[in-house]
Design a protein around this motif. Structure first.
Motif, PDB file in Angstrom:
ATOM      1  N   GLY A   1      21.585  -9.975  32.992  1.00 45.57           N
ATOM      2  CA  GLY A   1      21.219  -9.488  34.312  1.00 45.57           C
ATOM      3  C   GLY A   1      21.683  -8.064  34.574  1.00 45.57           C
ATOM      4  O   GLY A   1      22.296  -7.403  33.736  1.00 45.57           O
ATOM      5  N   SER A   2      21.406  -7.597  35.786  1.00 50.04           N
ATOM      6  CA  SER A   2      21.727  -6.225  36.182  1.00 50.04           C
ATOM      7  C   SER A   2      23.117  -6.143  36.790  1.00 50.04           C
ATOM      8  O   SER A   2      23.704  -7.154  37.207  1.00 50.04           O
ATOM      9  CB  SER A   2      20.684  -5.720  37.183  1.00 50.04           C
ATOM     10  OG  SER A   2      20.533  -6.617  38.269  1.00 50.04           O
TER      11      SER A   2
ATOM     12  N   TRP B   1      18.106  -0.917  34.419  1.00 49.61           N
ATOM     13  CA  TRP B   1      17.880  -2.289  33.953  1.00 49.61           C
ATOM     14  C   TRP B   1      16.386  -2.565  33.834  1.00 49.61           C
ATOM     15  O   TRP B   1      15.920  -3.111  32.822  1.00 49.61           O
ATOM     16  CB  TRP B   1      18.541  -3.278  34.900  1.00 49.61           C
ATOM     17  CG  TRP B   1      18.490  -4.690  34.413  1.00 49.61           C
ATOM     18  CD1 TRP B   1      19.404  -5.319  33.625  1.00 49.61           C
ATOM     19  CD2 TRP B   1      17.440  -5.655  34.652  1.00 49.61           C
ATOM     20  NE1 TRP B   1      19.003  -6.611  33.363  1.00 49.61           N
ATOM     21  CE2 TRP B   1      17.804  -6.845  33.980  1.00 49.61           C
ATOM     22  CE3 TRP B   1      16.250  -5.627  35.366  1.00 49.61           C
ATOM     23  CZ2 TRP B   1      17.005  -7.986  34.005  1.00 49.61           C
ATOM     24  CZ3 TRP B   1      15.443  -6.766  35.385  1.00 49.61           C
ATOM     25  CH2 TRP B   1      15.820  -7.925  34.721  1.00 49.61           C
ATOM     26  N   TRP B   2      15.629  -2.197  34.845  1.00 49.43           N
ATOM     27  CA  TRP B   2      14.188  -2.426  34.809  1.00 49.43           C
ATOM     28  C   TRP B   2      13.521  -1.558  33.745  1.00 49.43           C
ATOM     29  O   TRP B   2      12.591  -2.003  33.056  1.00 49.43           O
ATOM     30  CB  TRP B   2      13.581  -2.161  36.190  1.00 49.43           C
ATOM     31  CG  TRP B   2      13.863  -3.256  37.157  1.00 49.43           C
ATOM     32  CD1 TRP B   2      14.817  -3.274  38.132  1.00 49.43           C
ATOM     33  CD2 TRP B   2      13.198  -4.515  37.231  1.00 49.43           C
ATOM     34  NE1 TRP B   2      14.794  -4.464  38.812  1.00 49.43           N
ATOM     35  CE2 TRP B   2      13.805  -5.250  38.291  1.00 49.43           C
ATOM     36  CE3 TRP B   2      12.151  -5.106  36.528  1.00 49.43           C
ATOM     37  CZ2 TRP B   2      13.388  -6.537  38.635  1.00 49.43           C
ATOM     38  CZ3 TRP B   2      11.736  -6.386  36.878  1.00 49.43           C
ATOM     39  CH2 TRP B   2      12.360  -7.079  37.924  1.00 49.43           C
ATOM     40  N   SER B   3      13.989  -0.334  33.605  1.00 48.62           N
ATOM     41  CA  SER B   3      13.428   0.544  32.583  1.00 48.62           C
ATOM     42  C   SER B   3      13.631  -0.046  31.188  1.00 48.62           C
ATOM     43  O   SER B   3      12.724  -0.033  30.344  1.00 48.62           O
ATOM     44  CB  SER B   3      14.081   1.928  32.678  1.00 48.62           C
ATOM     45  OG  SER B   3      13.574   2.806  31.701  1.00 48.62           O
ATOM     46  N   ALA B   4      14.820  -0.582  30.944  1.00 51.83           N
ATOM     47  CA  ALA B   4      15.101  -1.201  29.647  1.00 51.83           C
ATOM     48  C   ALA B   4      14.271  -2.468  29.448  1.00 51.83           C
ATOM     49  O   ALA B   4      13.836  -2.766  28.329  1.00 51.83           O
ATOM     50  CB  ALA B   4      16.592  -1.519  29.536  1.00 51.83           C
TER      51      ALA B   4
ATOM     52  N   VAL C   1      11.187  -3.223  30.470  1.00 53.69           N
ATOM     53  CA  VAL C   1       9.775  -3.017  30.123  1.00 53.69           C
ATOM     54  C   VAL C   1       9.598  -2.305  28.789  1.00 53.69           C
ATOM     55  O   VAL C   1       8.491  -2.314  28.232  1.00 53.69           O
ATOM     56  CB  VAL C   1       9.037  -2.224  31.223  1.00 53.69           C
ATOM     57  CG1 VAL C   1       9.125  -2.925  32.552  1.00 53.69           C
ATOM     58  CG2 VAL C   1       9.539  -0.789  31.319  1.00 53.69           C
ATOM     59  N   LYS C   2      10.649  -1.712  28.250  1.00 50.66           N
ATOM     60  CA  LYS C   2      10.511  -0.917  27.032  1.00 50.66           C
ATOM     61  C   LYS C   2       9.931  -1.752  25.888  1.00 50.66           C
ATOM     62  O   LYS C   2      10.415  -2.832  25.565  1.00 50.66           O
ATOM     63  CB  LYS C   2      11.878  -0.361  26.618  1.00 50.66           C
ATOM     64  CG  LYS C   2      11.799   0.641  25.472  1.00 50.66           C
ATOM     65  CD  LYS C   2      13.161   1.269  25.208  1.00 50.66           C
ATOM     66  CE  LYS C   2      13.067   2.291  24.073  1.00 50.66           C
ATOM     67  NZ  LYS C   2      14.386   2.941  23.822  1.00 50.66           N
ATOM     68  N   GLY C   3       8.856  -1.267  25.324  1.00 55.53           N
ATOM     69  CA  GLY C   3       8.227  -1.933  24.192  1.00 55.53           C
ATOM     70  C   GLY C   3       7.335  -3.101  24.534  1.00 55.53           C
ATOM     71  O   GLY C   3       6.754  -3.713  23.641  1.00 55.53           O
ATOM     72  N   THR C   4       7.194  -3.429  25.820  1.00 56.87           N
ATOM     73  CA  THR C   4       6.389  -4.593  26.212  1.00 56.87           C
ATOM     74  C   THR C   4       4.938  -4.246  26.504  1.00 56.87           C
ATOM     75  O   THR C   4       4.089  -5.144  26.545  1.00 56.87           O
ATOM     76  CB  THR C   4       6.970  -5.260  27.470  1.00 56.87           C
ATOM     77  OG1 THR C   4       6.868  -4.346  28.591  1.00 56.87           O
ATOM     78  CG2 THR C   4       8.434  -5.644  27.261  1.00 56.87           C
TER      79      THR C   4
ATOM     80  N   ARG D   1      13.667  10.573  35.197  1.00 59.18           N
ATOM     81  CA  ARG D   1      14.625  10.526  34.092  1.00 59.18           C
ATOM     82  C   ARG D   1      14.448   9.256  33.265  1.00 59.18           C
ATOM     83  O   ARG D   1      14.660   9.263  32.051  1.00 59.18           O
ATOM     84  CB  ARG D   1      16.052  10.600  34.643  1.00 59.18           C
ATOM     85  CG  ARG D   1      17.129  10.639  33.575  1.00 59.18           C
ATOM     86  CD  ARG D   1      18.519  10.652  34.196  1.00 59.18           C
ATOM     87  NE  ARG D   1      18.695  11.726  35.165  1.00 59.18           N
ATOM     88  CZ  ARG D   1      19.763  11.839  35.958  1.00 59.18           C
ATOM     89  NH1 ARG D   1      20.731  10.928  35.898  1.00 59.18           N
ATOM     90  NH2 ARG D   1      19.853  12.835  36.805  1.00 59.18           N
ATOM     91  N   TYR D   2      14.054   8.153  33.932  1.00 60.54           N
ATOM     92  CA  TYR D   2      13.934   6.877  33.229  1.00 60.54           C
ATOM     93  C   TYR D   2      12.492   6.528  32.880  1.00 60.54           C
ATOM     94  O   TYR D   2      12.174   5.367  32.639  1.00 60.54           O
ATOM     95  CB  TYR D   2      14.571   5.765  34.061  1.00 60.54           C
ATOM     96  CG  TYR D   2      16.072   5.814  34.003  1.00 60.54           C
ATOM     97  CD1 TYR D   2      16.761   5.270  32.925  1.00 60.54           C
ATOM     98  CD2 TYR D   2      16.813   6.446  34.998  1.00 60.54           C
ATOM     99  CE1 TYR D   2      18.137   5.328  32.849  1.00 60.54           C
ATOM    100  CE2 TYR D   2      18.198   6.519  34.939  1.00 60.54           C
ATOM    101  CZ  TYR D   2      18.847   5.952  33.856  1.00 60.54           C
ATOM    102  OH  TYR D   2      20.212   6.029  33.778  1.00 60.54           O
ATOM    103  N   ALA D   3      11.631   7.538  32.845  1.00 66.82           N
ATOM    104  CA  ALA D   3      10.252   7.362  32.385  1.00 66.82           C
ATOM    105  C   ALA D   3       9.493   6.315  33.179  1.00 66.82           C
ATOM    106  O   ALA D   3       8.653   5.590  32.646  1.00 66.82           O
ATOM    107  CB  ALA D   3      10.224   7.029  30.893  1.00 66.82           C
ATOM    108  N   VAL D   4       9.802   6.206  34.474  1.00 63.66           N
ATOM    109  CA  VAL D   4       9.023   5.338  35.362  1.00 63.66           C
ATOM    110  C   VAL D   4       7.604   5.893  35.453  1.00 63.66           C
ATOM    111  O   VAL D   4       7.398   7.105  35.529  1.00 63.66           O
ATOM    112  CB  VAL D   4       9.685   5.274  36.752  1.00 63.66           C
ATOM    113  CG1 VAL D   4       8.807   4.539  37.742  1.00 63.66           C
ATOM    114  CG2 VAL D   4      11.049   4.612  36.646  1.00 63.66           C
TER     115      VAL D   4
END
Length: 537
Positions: A313-314, A362-365, A367-370, A404-407
């Motif tokens: 979790g976050s 946390w959310w950025s991590a 979705v990464k690769g999904t 910064r977090y590629a949103v």
């Protein structure tokens, strides 16, 4: 749409009717590269690389920018129920014009707020927030057709926003849990075994039972009816599945459904989560079968689970949607059931229970690769509250973190707050982050048929603008266009529009400029740019 700890509907009810909204002891609201123009990059690789305008590269921001237009209790639109068609339409056009002025490229419109419909449906009565009546009578026109067409005319994606399981709103604003006050033909009159009342007393509303497969299939059919009949670009849910806990010992009374349908190995919580999972998975599959170009996304509460409960979790200390409302948002992303997710991060940077700067990574991590795109639900409505929200730069700083977090985009809650522009906060982030137009991000799953390079036929000065005539290239018909203007070592995006709309640069430089045009398919895939067209004094 849930605010941090208090649903906006209940906030409005509290103001209007003096109802005290009860806390539950968790996270609650007491609760390009010059700076600010949004992420700018060279044109995306993949179908239809735009390439170069003459001898310089083209550049365009790729991000979704949108706002929620809320209809329940007439929070945003229409301004009150029962207005004549002409006024309803004029108000809607005004909201779209606001979106255009903000350089948005999408709008999320509440079309099924409470088991009702903003279209003529065989599954649901007409919404009283539109008609001003609870008798199911038609307003005499087709609001959905109008809404979609007007959005598309302005090159805005139209995301149809549905609440799947809510059947009514609480009294006095709605019928509450009183079957006698439902519109004739309301499905819960015919299928009372589908209905569960929660909580108790004046705040009660009726829900379609998420554990009943027949009820679930019915609400899916009701939403897909709109997808079938109208040219929507997206299907959108917010965070209302099982109801948020109200406190006071109220229980969601699904005992009979659980006893009849749960696997013997399942506890109540796991069974409820499985029910919501099934709705999300089935809607994803059915949308893709029906119209594979339509996007599917959900805007959940911003905390899946706290790290103190689950190490995955976050770094938060608030309400956990996994446990409190049985929404396993992490699973939906990991399984690829969604095209995009819009967590509602309505907390300030530095807020102790849910720090925006800690929840966002946390959310950025996740979705990464999904392949699931991450947009952020921004809490514009909070501007002006005490503490960090009393300063005009909070949203501006949050959008800087997003970059910064590629949103890949933001959706703002809600339209009325954007128009109010408290403290000048909206104007501030618009000028810093939305200074130039943006194209929508492409999605790998969607059909891709990038058009050929168009041809610019002529260009001319027209008042304070430059207008250009063009012809599409051979092959697939374009859905929209993007206009680039050479400025030094690059050609930047200056305007975008639907294929049938006039191509124009709204603010050309006095000394003239060279332009290139590209064409895009419905999924935002961009073909190669045209040869340059020079317009010099």
């Amino acid at each position: 749409m849930r605010r941090p700890g208090v649903r906006p509907v209940l906030i409005v009810a509290a103001v209007l009717f003096g109802v005290a909204v009860l806390g539950i002891g968790l996270v609650r609201a007491a609760t390009y590269d010059p700076p600010g123009a949004g992420p700018v990059a060279a044109a995306q690789a993949g179908p239809g690389v735009p390439g170069r305008c003459g001898n310089v590269p083209v550049r365009a921001a790729r991000e979704l920018r949108g706002m929620w237009l809320t209809t329940v209790m007439n929070i945003d639109w229409p301004s009150r129920p029962g207005l004549p068609k002409e006024q309803v339409q004029a108000e809607y056009r005004g909201w779209l014009d606001l979106a255009v002025s903000m350089r948005h490229n999408a709008i999320f419109v509440h079309v099924r707020p409470s088991g009702d419909a903003f279209w003529e449906s065989k599954y649901a009565p007409w919404s009283e927030w539109l008609t001003g009546r609870r008798d199911g009578r038609s307003p005499g026109w087709d609001p959905m057709e109008f809404m979609v067409a007007e959005a598309h005319a302005r090159n805005l994606e139209f995301h149809a926003w549905f609440n799947p399981y809510r059947g009514t709103q609480p009294a006095p604003s709605g019928p509450g849990a009183d079957f006698g006050k439902l519109a004739p033909g309301h499905p819960l009159l015919k299928h009372r075994d589908w209905a569960i009342s929660y909580p108790e007393g004046a705040r009660a509303r009726l829900y379609f039972d998420p554990g009943n497969p027949d009820a679930r299939r019915f609400v899916e059919d009701a939403m897909l009816e709109a997808v079938q009949r109208y040219d929507v670009d997206g299907v959108h849910f917010d965070d209302f599945f099982y109801p948020y806990p109200e406190g006071g010992g109220h229980e969601f009374k699904d005992d009979a459904s659980f006893a009849r349908r749960a696997d013997k190995s399942q506890g109540r919580a796991d069974w409820r989560r499985a029910n919501v999972d099934t709705l999300v998975r089935e809607m994803s599959e059915r949308i893709r079968q029906l119209k594979p170009w339509v996007k599917f996304g959900i805007s959940p509460f911003g905390i899946w689970r706290n790290a103190g409960t689950d190490k995955a979790g976050s770094d938060t200390h608030g309400l956990e949607s996994y446990d409190a409302i049985y929404a396993d948002t992490r699973k939906w992303v990991r399984e690829g059931w969604l095209d995009y997710i819009v967590p509602q991060l309505y907390w300030a940077i530095g807020f102790d229970r849910a720090d925006y700067a800690k929840v966002l990574p946390w959310w950025s991590a996740l979705v990464k690769g999904t392949g699931v795109q991450l947009y952020i639900g921004q809490g514009d409505y909070r501007v002006g509250e005490k503490g960090p929200w009393s300063r005009p730069d909070q949203l501006d700083r949050q959008l800087t973190l997003n970059d910064r977090y590629a949103v890949q985009g933001s959706v703002h809650f809600s339209a009325k707050q954007i128009r109010r522009d408290k403290l000048g906060a909206v104007s501030r982030y618009r000028d810093h982050h939305y200074a130039a137009p943006a194209l929508l991000p492409t999605m790998r799953r969607l059909p891709a048929r990038a058009p050929a390079a168009p041809r610019l036929v002529s260009a001319r000065q027209a008042g304070g603008t430059v207008e250009l005539d063009w012809q599409p290239g051979p092959g697939p018909e374009p859905a929209s266009w993007a206009l680039y203007r050479v400025d030094g070592a690059a050609a930047d995006l200056v305007a975008a529009g639907r294929a049938g709309a006039k191509v124009a640069d709204p603010s050309p430089p006095a000394g003239g400029a060279a332009y290139c045009l590209s064409a895009l398919d419905r999924s935002g895939n961009e073909g190669p740019v045209s040869a340059p067209r020079d317009l010099s004094p």
